[in-house]
Design a protein around this motif. Structure first.
Motif, PDB file in Angstrom:
ATOM      1  N   ALA A   1     -30.208 -32.758 -65.465  1.00 40.10           N
ATOM      2  CA  ALA A   1     -30.181 -33.408 -66.766  1.00 40.10           C
ATOM      3  C   ALA A   1     -28.955 -32.969 -67.574  1.00 40.10           C
ATOM      4  O   ALA A   1     -28.322 -33.780 -68.259  1.00 40.10           O
ATOM      5  N   THR A   2     -28.611 -31.698 -67.484  1.00 39.08           N
ATOM      6  CA  THR A   2     -27.423 -31.205 -68.193  1.00 39.08           C
ATOM      7  C   THR A   2     -26.166 -31.859 -67.636  1.00 39.08           C
ATOM      8  O   THR A   2     -25.269 -32.257 -68.393  1.00 39.08           O
ATOM      9  N   GLU A   3     -26.103 -31.994 -66.315  1.00 43.86           N
ATOM     10  CA  GLU A   3     -24.945 -32.649 -65.708  1.00 43.86           C
ATOM     11  C   GLU A   3     -24.820 -34.089 -66.171  1.00 43.86           C
ATOM     12  O   GLU A   3     -23.723 -34.569 -66.469  1.00 43.86           O
ATOM     13  N   ARG A   4     -25.933 -34.781 -66.252  1.00 39.94           N
ATOM     14  CA  ARG A   4     -25.893 -36.187 -66.657  1.00 39.94           C
ATOM     15  C   ARG A   4     -25.585 -36.324 -68.153  1.00 39.94           C
ATOM     16  O   ARG A   4     -25.080 -37.359 -68.582  1.00 39.94           O
ATOM     17  N   LEU A   5     -25.875 -35.303 -68.935  1.00 45.56           N
ATOM     18  CA  LEU A   5     -25.548 -35.352 -70.362  1.00 45.56           C
ATOM     19  C   LEU A   5     -24.059 -35.563 -70.565  1.00 45.56           C
ATOM     20  O   LEU A   5     -23.628 -36.242 -71.495  1.00 45.56           O
ATOM     21  N   TRP A   6     -23.250 -34.999 -69.647  1.00 47.77           N
ATOM     22  CA  TRP A   6     -21.802 -35.123 -69.793  1.00 47.77           C
ATOM     23  C   TRP A   6     -21.301 -36.526 -69.471  1.00 47.77           C
ATOM     24  O   TRP A   6     -20.158 -36.858 -69.787  1.00 47.77           O
ATOM     25  N   ASP A   7     -22.147 -37.373 -68.863  1.00 47.38           N
ATOM     26  CA  ASP A   7     -21.740 -38.764 -68.638  1.00 47.38           C
ATOM     27  C   ASP A   7     -21.368 -39.431 -69.960  1.00 47.38           C
ATOM     28  O   ASP A   7     -20.451 -40.258 -70.016  1.00 47.38           O
ATOM     29  N   ILE A   8     -22.106 -39.066 -71.009  1.00 45.54           N
ATOM     30  CA  ILE A   8     -21.835 -39.637 -72.329  1.00 45.54           C
ATOM     31  C   ILE A   8     -20.426 -39.278 -72.782  1.00 45.54           C
ATOM     32  O   ILE A   8     -19.669 -40.129 -73.284  1.00 45.54           O
ATOM     33  N   GLN A   9     -20.054 -38.024 -72.597  1.00 49.22           N
ATOM     34  CA  GLN A   9     -18.731 -37.571 -73.016  1.00 49.22           C
ATOM     35  C   GLN A   9     -17.624 -38.158 -72.139  1.00 49.22           C
ATOM     36  O   GLN A   9     -16.516 -38.427 -72.626  1.00 49.22           O
ATOM     37  N   GLN A  10     -17.919 -38.341 -70.859  1.00 53.78           N
ATOM     38  CA  GLN A  10     -16.913 -38.927 -69.968  1.00 53.78           C
ATOM     39  C   GLN A  10     -16.542 -40.338 -70.430  1.00 53.78           C
ATOM     40  O   GLN A  10     -15.367 -40.713 -70.427  1.00 53.78           O
ATOM     41  N   LYS A  11     -17.548 -41.110 -70.805  1.00 53.28           N
ATOM     42  CA  LYS A  11     -17.253 -42.476 -71.270  1.00 53.28           C
ATOM     43  C   LYS A  11     -16.462 -42.457 -72.560  1.00 53.28           C
ATOM     44  O   LYS A  11     -15.516 -43.254 -72.748  1.00 53.28           O
ATOM     45  N   LYS A  12     -16.775 -41.555 -73.461  1.00 55.91           N
ATOM     46  CA  LYS A  12     -16.028 -41.467 -74.707  1.00 55.91           C
ATOM     47  C   LYS A  12     -14.582 -41.043 -74.438  1.00 55.91           C
ATOM     48  O   LYS A  12     -13.641 -41.548 -75.079  1.00 55.91           O
ATOM     49  N   LEU A  13     -14.412 -40.136 -73.479  1.00 60.89           N
ATOM     50  CA  LEU A  13     -13.056 -39.714 -73.131  1.00 60.89           C
ATOM     51  C   LEU A  13     -12.279 -40.862 -72.494  1.00 60.89           C
ATOM     52  O   LEU A  13     -11.091 -41.039 -72.774  1.00 60.89           O
ATOM     53  N   PHE A  14     -12.941 -41.643 -71.650  1.00 58.30           N
ATOM     54  CA  PHE A  14     -12.246 -42.771 -71.041  1.00 58.30           C
ATOM     55  C   PHE A  14     -11.839 -43.802 -72.092  1.00 58.30           C
ATOM     56  O   PHE A  14     -10.728 -44.343 -72.058  1.00 58.30           O
ATOM     57  N   ASP A  15     -12.733 -44.088 -73.035  1.00 60.29           N
ATOM     58  CA  ASP A  15     -12.384 -45.027 -74.103  1.00 60.29           C
ATOM     59  C   ASP A  15     -11.196 -44.507 -74.906  1.00 60.29           C
ATOM     60  O   ASP A  15     -10.321 -45.284 -75.321  1.00 60.29           O
ATOM     61  N   LEU A  16     -11.159 -43.204 -75.131  1.00 54.87           N
ATOM     62  CA  LEU A  16     -10.017 -42.604 -75.832  1.00 54.87           C
ATOM     63  C   LEU A  16      -8.741 -42.757 -75.011  1.00 54.87           C
ATOM     64  O   LEU A  16      -7.660 -43.010 -75.568  1.00 54.87           O
ATOM     65  N   GLN A  17      -8.852 -42.627 -73.687  1.00 47.66           N
ATOM     66  CA  GLN A  17      -7.676 -42.805 -72.829  1.00 47.66           C
ATOM     67  C   GLN A  17      -7.124 -44.227 -72.956  1.00 47.66           C
ATOM     68  O   GLN A  17      -5.898 -44.423 -73.004  1.00 47.66           O
ATOM     69  N   CYS A  18      -8.012 -45.215 -73.010  1.00 47.54           N
ATOM     70  CA  CYS A  18      -7.554 -46.598 -73.164  1.00 47.54           C
ATOM     71  C   CYS A  18      -6.750 -46.762 -74.449  1.00 47.54           C
ATOM     72  O   CYS A  18      -5.693 -47.431 -74.460  1.00 47.54           O
ATOM     73  N   ARG A  19      -7.229 -46.181 -75.523  1.00 46.98           N
ATOM     74  CA  ARG A  19      -6.519 -46.289 -76.805  1.00 46.98           C
ATOM     75  C   ARG A  19      -5.218 -45.500 -76.764  1.00 46.98           C
ATOM     76  O   ARG A  19      -4.208 -45.912 -77.336  1.00 46.98           O
ATOM     77  N   TRP A  20      -5.217 -44.349 -76.084  1.00 45.15           N
ATOM     78  CA  TRP A  20      -3.989 -43.558 -75.960  1.00 45.15           C
ATOM     79  C   TRP A  20      -2.939 -44.319 -75.162  1.00 45.15           C
ATOM     80  O   TRP A  20      -1.755 -44.331 -75.525  1.00 45.15           O
ATOM     81  N   ARG A  21      -3.350 -44.958 -74.080  1.00 48.82           N
ATOM     82  CA  ARG A  21      -2.406 -45.728 -73.269  1.00 48.82           C
ATOM     83  C   ARG A  21      -1.834 -46.911 -74.051  1.00 48.82           C
ATOM     84  O   ARG A  21      -0.685 -47.311 -73.819  1.00 48.82           O
ATOM     85  N   ALA A  22      -2.628 -47.467 -74.961  1.00 51.30           N
ATOM     86  CA  ALA A  22      -2.134 -48.566 -75.797  1.00 51.30           C
ATOM     87  C   ALA A  22      -1.323 -48.064 -76.984  1.00 51.30           C
ATOM     88  O   ALA A  22      -0.868 -48.872 -77.806  1.00 51.30           O
ATOM     89  N   GLU A  23      -1.141 -46.745 -77.088  1.00 47.28           N
ATOM     90  CA  GLU A  23      -0.382 -46.088 -78.153  1.00 47.28           C
ATOM     91  C   GLU A  23      -0.990 -46.354 -79.524  1.00 47.28           C
ATOM     92  O   GLU A  23      -0.289 -46.456 -80.527  1.00 47.28           O
ATOM     93  N   GLN A  24      -2.329 -46.431 -79.535  1.00 49.33           N
ATOM     94  CA  GLN A  24      -3.034 -46.557 -80.805  1.00 49.33           C
ATOM     95  C   GLN A  24      -3.336 -45.202 -81.423  1.00 49.33           C
ATOM     96  O   GLN A  24      -3.465 -45.095 -82.643  1.00 49.33           O
TER      97      GLN A  24
END
Length: 402
Positions: free
Chosen positions: A100-123
């Motif tokens: 369950a603790t390992e799966r909790l980090w799935d939430i953070q992984q998605k948020k980090l990926f969304d941040l990467q998309c915005r970083w790549r777009a130079e937002q």
């Protein structure tokens, strides 16, 4: 079989330590003798100590004799192996919490990926991120990642909604997810014919669910400005390296001409290998060996993933101390696997709110999680060096202000 025949073999001797085998046998003999004395002392105590008389009075005297012998032997086994089995039991008790603790980090992984998309777009700019590979380093230590906000109750609720409709076997059981593989995830979202190689990782189904409920799939349609800039500099760097290699090869003695390409396979695997082997036996071996081989192959089929998974699941079920309901199915193997996966999913749904409370407590107290060891920082540094070299080759400043 004699005692010598069943003795544990001594470890191989280092050439410079000829006395090790002697010490091994002496230590083993001493240990076994001590255990035998301990067992005999316990047995004798059970037979003669009056403190046990009342306990044994309700049974036949012969029972005390057989019990004493059996109990003394069992007591020695408890002493020898009890600590090991206690650790194993503790591991099983915490297994569901750990998952369950390992799966909790799935939430953070998605948020980090969304941040990467915005970083790549130079937002946005992201502290500590200079090149795109830095997101992989952050992902490896996601439990201590501070560039995304702490997990909120609403985010946990969304993930629990995902679990309520998830298929444990396909959506959660496989651990090789491509959490920050931008190219793979973007291709998966925009190309219906995309068929990513399993070795490169799978796109988490959680990402699809999250996008459907938040509209964040729009982030995948943002322009990859930063990635395209990086590729321009990396292409110049790679071209320079290739030119240097070709120049070095040209300066050496000319190599002999390469042999003509042979399209025939160099390896065979699985059923194909066995079929080829069977044909060889048919052509060159006596009929008795053919029958022996056929019997051996029949008794030892090639293990498929599902067969190995079934063994793991049966072993896990055998350690549980609670019932696991099983539904009817034409294939008993699939019935067992599905029953176990459903059980794990229910455990995960139960444990996630509990580990989330522990997570919130650590956040409040400022207690970090153990850091993960990884090589992604080294790869990111190599990418940095290549980018800077590419910029210099193109006549641009050797910095990351691009």
């Amino acid at each position: 079989m004699s005692a010598d025949d069943s003795a544990t073999p001594a470890p191989e001797e280092p050439a410079d330590n000829p006395n090790a085998a002697g010490r091994y046998y002496r230590d083993t003999a001493t240990s076994n003798a001590q255990k035998a004395r301990n067992t005999a002392e316990v047995e004798q105590d059970l037979l003669t100590n009056p403190r046990y008389d009342a306990f044994f009075a309700q049974h036949h005297p012969k029972l005390r004799v057989t019990f004493a012998r059996s109990y003394a032997q069992s007591r020695q086994l408890w002493t020898d192996y009890g600590d090991m089995y206690e650790r194993m039991l503790e591991g099983r008790l915490t297994e569901f919490e750990a998952e369950a603790t390992e799966r909790l980090w799935d939430i953070q992984q998605k948020k980090l990926f969304d941040l990467q998309c915005r970083w790549r777009a130079e937002q946005v700019s992201v502290p500590g991120v200079v090149v795109s590979w830095d997101f992989n380093a952050l992902a490896r230590d996601i439990q201590n990642c501070t560039v995304v906000s702490p997990i909120s109750e609403d985010e946990l609720a969304l993930y629990l909604n995902f679990l309520a409709q998830a298929d444990y076997e396909t959506d959660l059981h496989r651990r090789h997810f491509a959490w920050q593989d931008y190219d793979l995830i973007r291709q998966d979202a925009t190309d219906d014919d995309a068929d990513p190689d399993w070795f490169d990782g799978d796109v988490p189904e959680w990402y699809h669910f999250h996008n459907q409920h938040t509209g964040h799939d729009a982030l995948l349609r943002l322009p990859n400005v930063r990635g395209e800039k990086e590729e321009r500099y990396l292409a110049a760097w790679r071209a320079d390296r290739q030119a240097a290699r070709e120049a070095a090869e040209a300066a050496q003695d000319p190599a002999p001409p390469a042999p003509e390409h042979d399209p025939r396979p160099t390896h065979l695997y699985g059923e194909e290998e066995r079929a080829w082997e069977k044909e060889f036996v048919r052509q060159f071996e006596p009929i008795q060996l053919r029958r022996q081989r056929d019997a051996y192959v029949e008794a030892n089929p090639i293990a498929e993933y599902e067969d190995e998974e079934l063994e793991r699941v049966l072993e896990a079920l055998n350690t549980l101390n609670e019932p696991v309901p099983i539904e009817a199915h034409p294939d008993w193997r699939r019935a067992i696997l599905q029953a176990y996966y459903s059980f794990r999913l229910r455990k995960l749904q139960t444990m996630l709110p509990i580990v989330y409370q522990a997570y919130c407590q650590r956040q409040e107290w400022g207690i970090s999680y153990p850091a993960e060891d990884d090589n992604d920082h080294g790869l990111a540094n190599a990418l940095r060096a290549g980018l800077l070299k590419g910029r210099r080759l193109l006549g641009e400043p050797e910095n990351f202000d691009f």
